[in-house]
Design a protein around this motif. Sequence first.
Motif, PDB file in Angstrom:
ATOM      1  N   GLN A  93       0.819  -1.205   0.000  1.00 27.13           N
ATOM      2  CA  GLN A  93       0.000   0.000   0.000  1.00 27.13           C
ATOM      3  C   GLN A  93       0.855   1.257   0.000  1.00 27.13           C
ATOM      4  OE1 GLN A  93      -2.467  -0.221   3.493  1.00 27.13           O
ATOM      5  NE2 GLN A  93      -0.844   0.374   4.903  1.00 27.13           N
ATOM      6  N   THR A  94       2.034   1.196   0.627  1.00 24.69           N
ATOM      7  CA  THR A  94       2.932   2.354   0.604  1.00 24.69           C
ATOM      8  C   THR A  94       3.493   2.583  -0.794  1.00 24.69           C
ATOM      9  OG1 THR A  94       3.538   1.915   2.917  1.00 24.69           O
ATOM     10  CG2 THR A  94       4.981   3.371   1.650  1.00 24.69           C
ATOM     11  N   ALA A  95       3.958   1.511  -1.433  1.00 20.65           N
ATOM     12  CA  ALA A  95       4.511   1.645  -2.784  1.00 20.65           C
ATOM     13  C   ALA A  95       3.439   2.086  -3.775  1.00 20.65           C
ATOM     14  CB  ALA A  95       5.129   0.320  -3.223  1.00 20.65           C
ATOM     15  N   LEU A  96       2.238   1.502  -3.673  1.00 20.45           N
ATOM     16  CA  LEU A  96       1.160   1.877  -4.584  1.00 20.45           C
ATOM     17  C   LEU A  96       0.745   3.327  -4.368  1.00 20.45           C
ATOM     18  CD1 LEU A  96      -0.869   1.102  -6.747  1.00 20.45           C
ATOM     19  CD2 LEU A  96      -2.370   0.219  -4.946  1.00 20.45           C
ATOM     20  N   ALA A  97       0.641   3.744  -3.114  1.00 18.98           N
ATOM     21  CA  ALA A  97       0.257   5.127  -2.822  1.00 18.98           C
ATOM     22  C   ALA A  97       1.289   6.111  -3.357  1.00 18.98           C
ATOM     23  CB  ALA A  97       0.079   5.308  -1.321  1.00 18.98           C
ATOM     24  N   LEU A  98       2.570   5.799  -3.184  1.00 19.66           N
ATOM     25  CA  LEU A  98       3.619   6.684  -3.693  1.00 19.66           C
ATOM     26  C   LEU A  98       3.600   6.720  -5.215  1.00 19.66           C
ATOM     27  CD1 LEU A  98       6.030   8.506  -3.238  1.00 19.66           C
ATOM     28  CD2 LEU A  98       7.476   6.474  -3.031  1.00 19.66           C
ATOM     29  N   GLY A  99       3.406   5.577  -5.851  1.00 21.26           N
ATOM     30  CA  GLY A  99       3.336   5.537  -7.306  1.00 21.26           C
ATOM     31  C   GLY A  99       2.169   6.346  -7.845  1.00 21.26           C
ATOM     32  N   LEU A 100       0.993   6.206  -7.214  1.00 23.86           N
ATOM     33  CA  LEU A 100      -0.173   6.977  -7.650  1.00 23.86           C
ATOM     34  C   LEU A 100       0.046   8.470  -7.441  1.00 23.86           C
ATOM     35  CD1 LEU A 100      -3.084   4.747  -6.266  1.00 23.86           C
ATOM     36  CD2 LEU A 100      -2.258   4.903  -8.618  1.00 23.86           C
ATOM     37  N   SER A 113      -7.682  16.204 -11.557  1.00 23.04           N
ATOM     38  CA  SER A 113      -8.770  16.122 -10.581  1.00 23.04           C
ATOM     39  C   SER A 113      -9.542  14.821 -10.720  1.00 23.04           C
ATOM     40  CB  SER A 113      -9.719  17.316 -10.761  1.00 23.04           C
ATOM     41  OG  SER A 113      -9.037  18.533 -10.547  1.00 23.04           O
ATOM     42  N   PHE A 114      -9.752  14.391 -11.946  1.00 27.42           N
ATOM     43  CA  PHE A 114     -10.477  13.138 -12.173  1.00 27.42           C
ATOM     44  C   PHE A 114      -9.705  11.953 -11.602  1.00 27.42           C
ATOM     45  CE2 PHE A 114     -10.785   9.318 -14.839  1.00 27.42           C
ATOM     46  CZ  PHE A 114     -12.105   8.972 -14.611  1.00 27.42           C
ATOM     47  N   PHE A 115      -8.403  11.870 -11.934  1.00 26.91           N
ATOM     48  CA  PHE A 115      -7.613  10.736 -11.455  1.00 26.91           C
ATOM     49  C   PHE A 115      -7.433  10.782  -9.942  1.00 26.91           C
ATOM     50  CE2 PHE A 115      -6.307  10.866 -15.934  1.00 26.91           C
ATOM     51  CZ  PHE A 115      -6.471   9.530 -16.266  1.00 26.91           C
ATOM     52  N   ARG A 116      -7.287  11.972  -9.399  1.00 28.33           N
ATOM     53  CA  ARG A 116      -7.159  12.076  -7.952  1.00 28.33           C
ATOM     54  C   ARG A 116      -8.424  11.590  -7.262  1.00 28.33           C
ATOM     55  NH1 ARG A 116      -5.081  16.888  -7.796  1.00 28.33           N
ATOM     56  NH2 ARG A 116      -7.055  18.006  -7.663  1.00 28.33           N
ATOM     57  N   SER A 117      -9.579  11.957  -7.785  1.00 24.69           N
ATOM     58  CA  SER A 117     -10.845  11.503  -7.198  1.00 24.69           C
ATOM     59  C   SER A 117     -11.040  10.003  -7.410  1.00 24.69           C
ATOM     60  CB  SER A 117     -12.012  12.274  -7.822  1.00 24.69           C
ATOM     61  OG  SER A 117     -11.870  13.660  -7.606  1.00 24.69           O
ATOM     62  N   ALA A 118     -10.659   9.514  -8.596  1.00 27.78           N
ATOM     63  CA  ALA A 118     -10.837   8.089  -8.891  1.00 27.78           C
ATOM     64  C   ALA A 118      -9.962   7.225  -7.994  1.00 27.78           C
ATOM     65  CB  ALA A 118     -10.512   7.821 -10.360  1.00 27.78           C
ATOM     66  N   PHE A 119      -8.724   7.649  -7.769  1.00 32.20           N
ATOM     67  CA  PHE A 119      -7.824   6.873  -6.915  1.00 32.20           C
ATOM     68  C   PHE A 119      -8.247   6.932  -5.457  1.00 32.20           C
ATOM     69  CE2 PHE A 119      -4.252   7.791 -10.168  1.00 32.20           C
ATOM     70  CZ  PHE A 119      -4.697   6.739 -10.940  1.00 32.20           C
ATOM     71  N   TYR A 120      -8.866   8.053  -5.052  1.00 36.06           N
ATOM     72  CA  TYR A 120      -9.244   8.222  -3.649  1.00 36.06           C
ATOM     73  C   TYR A 120     -10.615   7.624  -3.340  1.00 36.06           C
ATOM     74  CZ  TYR A 120     -10.205  10.533   0.803  1.00 36.06           C
ATOM     75  OH  TYR A 120     -10.511  10.788   2.105  1.00 36.06           O
ATOM     76  N   PHE A 121     -11.442   7.415  -4.350  1.00 42.11           N
ATOM     77  CA  PHE A 121     -12.823   6.976  -4.134  1.00 42.11           C
ATOM     78  C   PHE A 121     -12.943   5.681  -3.326  1.00 42.11           C
ATOM     79  CE2 PHE A 121     -16.680   4.707  -5.510  1.00 42.11           C
ATOM     80  CZ  PHE A 121     -17.641   5.626  -5.107  1.00 42.11           C
ATOM     81  N   THR A 211      -7.041   1.317   0.797  1.00 44.00           N
ATOM     82  CA  THR A 211      -6.279   2.223   1.669  1.00 44.00           C
ATOM     83  C   THR A 211      -5.260   3.069   0.922  1.00 44.00           C
ATOM     84  OG1 THR A 211      -4.691   0.439   2.144  1.00 44.00           O
ATOM     85  CG2 THR A 211      -6.546   0.724   3.676  1.00 44.00           C
ATOM     86  N   SER A 212      -4.898   2.673  -0.270  1.00 37.53           N
ATOM     87  CA  SER A 212      -3.832   3.391  -0.979  1.00 37.53           C
ATOM     88  C   SER A 212      -4.246   4.817  -1.343  1.00 37.53           C
ATOM     89  CB  SER A 212      -3.442   2.628  -2.249  1.00 37.53           C
ATOM     90  OG  SER A 212      -2.951   1.346  -1.933  1.00 37.53           O
ATOM     91  N   GLY A 213      -5.536   5.057  -1.549  1.00 35.05           N
ATOM     92  CA  GLY A 213      -5.986   6.387  -1.928  1.00 35.05           C
ATOM     93  C   GLY A 213      -5.718   7.429  -0.858  1.00 35.05           C
ATOM     94  N   THR A 214      -5.979   7.066   0.396  1.00 32.08           N
ATOM     95  CA  THR A 214      -5.729   8.006   1.493  1.00 32.08           C
ATOM     96  C   THR A 214      -4.244   8.336   1.602  1.00 32.08           C
ATOM     97  OG1 THR A 214      -7.631   7.137   2.709  1.00 32.08           O
ATOM     98  CG2 THR A 214      -5.983   8.368   3.970  1.00 32.08           C
ATOM     99  N   PHE A 215      -3.398   7.330   1.540  1.00 28.67           N
ATOM    100  CA  PHE A 215      -1.959   7.573   1.631  1.00 28.67           C
ATOM    101  C   PHE A 215      -1.436   8.292   0.389  1.00 28.67           C
ATOM    102  CE2 PHE A 215      -2.101   3.563   4.371  1.00 28.67           C
ATOM    103  CZ  PHE A 215      -2.290   4.318   5.520  1.00 28.67           C
ATOM    104  N   MET A 216      -2.112   8.106  -0.746  1.00 29.02           N
ATOM    105  CA  MET A 216      -1.734   8.840  -1.953  1.00 29.02           C
ATOM    106  C   MET A 216      -1.870  10.339  -1.729  1.00 29.02           C
ATOM    107  SD  MET A 216      -3.780   9.181  -5.530  1.00 29.02           S
ATOM    108  CE  MET A 216      -4.954  10.185  -4.602  1.00 29.02           C
ATOM    109  N   LEU A 217      -2.945  10.765  -1.075  1.00 30.41           N
ATOM    110  CA  LEU A 217      -3.139  12.196  -0.814  1.00 30.41           C
ATOM    111  C   LEU A 217      -2.045  12.745   0.094  1.00 30.41           C
ATOM    112  CD1 LEU A 217      -7.004  12.525  -0.361  1.00 30.41           C
ATOM    113  CD2 LEU A 217      -5.620  12.949  -2.385  1.00 30.41           C
ATOM    114  N   MET A 218      -1.603  11.951   1.060  1.00 25.17           N
ATOM    115  CA  MET A 218      -0.515  12.396   1.938  1.00 25.17           C
ATOM    116  C   MET A 218       0.773  12.581   1.151  1.00 25.17           C
ATOM    117  SD  MET A 218      -1.197   9.983   5.278  1.00 25.17           S
ATOM    118  CE  MET A 218      -2.799   9.928   6.056  1.00 25.17           C
ATOM    119  N   PHE A 219       1.101  11.611   0.318  1.00 26.40           N
ATOM    120  CA  PHE A 219       2.297  11.737  -0.511  1.00 26.40           C
ATOM    121  C   PHE A 219       2.154  12.888  -1.509  1.00 26.40           C
ATOM    122  CE2 PHE A 219       3.324   7.151   0.461  1.00 26.40           C
ATOM    123  CZ  PHE A 219       4.541   7.427   1.062  1.00 26.40           C
TER     124      PHE A 219
END
Length: 334
Positions: A93-100, A113-121, A211-219
């Motif tokens: 989940q850490t690697a996927l979140a950083l990659g996203l 905005s679309f991809f950010r919302s799609a990954f976080y949904f 869970t990767s979407g939430t950590f993606m926003l942090m990264f």
Amino acid sequence: MRRGRARDDATGWLFVAPVVVILGVFLLLPILMAMWVSLTSWNGQGSPFKSGVPFVGLDNYSRLFTRDDLARENFMISIRNNVYYVAIVVPLQTALALGLALIVNSRLLKGKSFFRSAFYFPSVTSSVAISVVFLFIFSNTGALTQLLGFFGIQGPQWFSDARGVLHLLLGMDTPPAALAGAGPFGLSWWEWLSGPSVAMCAIIALVVWTTSGTFMLMFLAALQDVPVTLEEAATLDGAGRWQRFRYVTLPMLRPTMFLVLTLGLIGSWQVFDQIYVMSKGDPAKTTLTPAFLSYRTAFRDFDYGAGTAISFVLFLIIVLLTLFQRRVMRERRS
């Protein structure tokens, strides 16, 4: 001067007093009450603070590690399962979140905005609802099994096969003599080295995806704080894309990396709702986790003392692992 400072201190305590009272009543007091319950053999009837409730001291804790009975076996099986779960979920989940986050932060990407919302949904969708959907996907006649069958691959019995993936990959149903003997805490080395079951792998896939979407926003927030001048200077010095990421971007992400790893570690040791909905610890206890075992011991077996003791042991494990992770990250930083 002293009188003014004392007045300021009193005013400050007056403002924070409501929060302190609320936290004390609804957080600290329940923890102390639960700690008392873990020292008794309360069965859920009446009040645990009556004089007739048997006091057993640390017996609920010691039986998890020293007694050779079913309680210790279940607890050690849950620890083994959760160790495999943490070892796979946290890095993935850490690697996927950083990659996203790197993809969304790219200057060349359109429709951010679309991809950010799609990954976080998936992170804001009900975990219970997603768990039910994944049950249909990983059922014996589900979409994934049908897809594998289209390519001529016979899919596993996802929530019926109790063998670990290492056993499945090796094609071994019986343990070799060297691994059949008793290992630590009553489990054989064959059981410790089984790997997660395919049912646990299905749960791992669900958790990593949600869970990767939430950590993606942090990264992503951390990446947007990286000064552009640093990357431009590295580019002028002849650094390639990988070198800029490794020596410029990644060191700037170290505080966020520590936060993501810590939250991921804590969350992965507390996994419960996916287990409750999808497997309830089956098949053959291969998806049993300490959090679900604590719930099952207290609310199904009506052994609230033992169930509460498991929760406090789990809390201690999380604290120790977090402190160890903090020390490792600090040594790397220095």
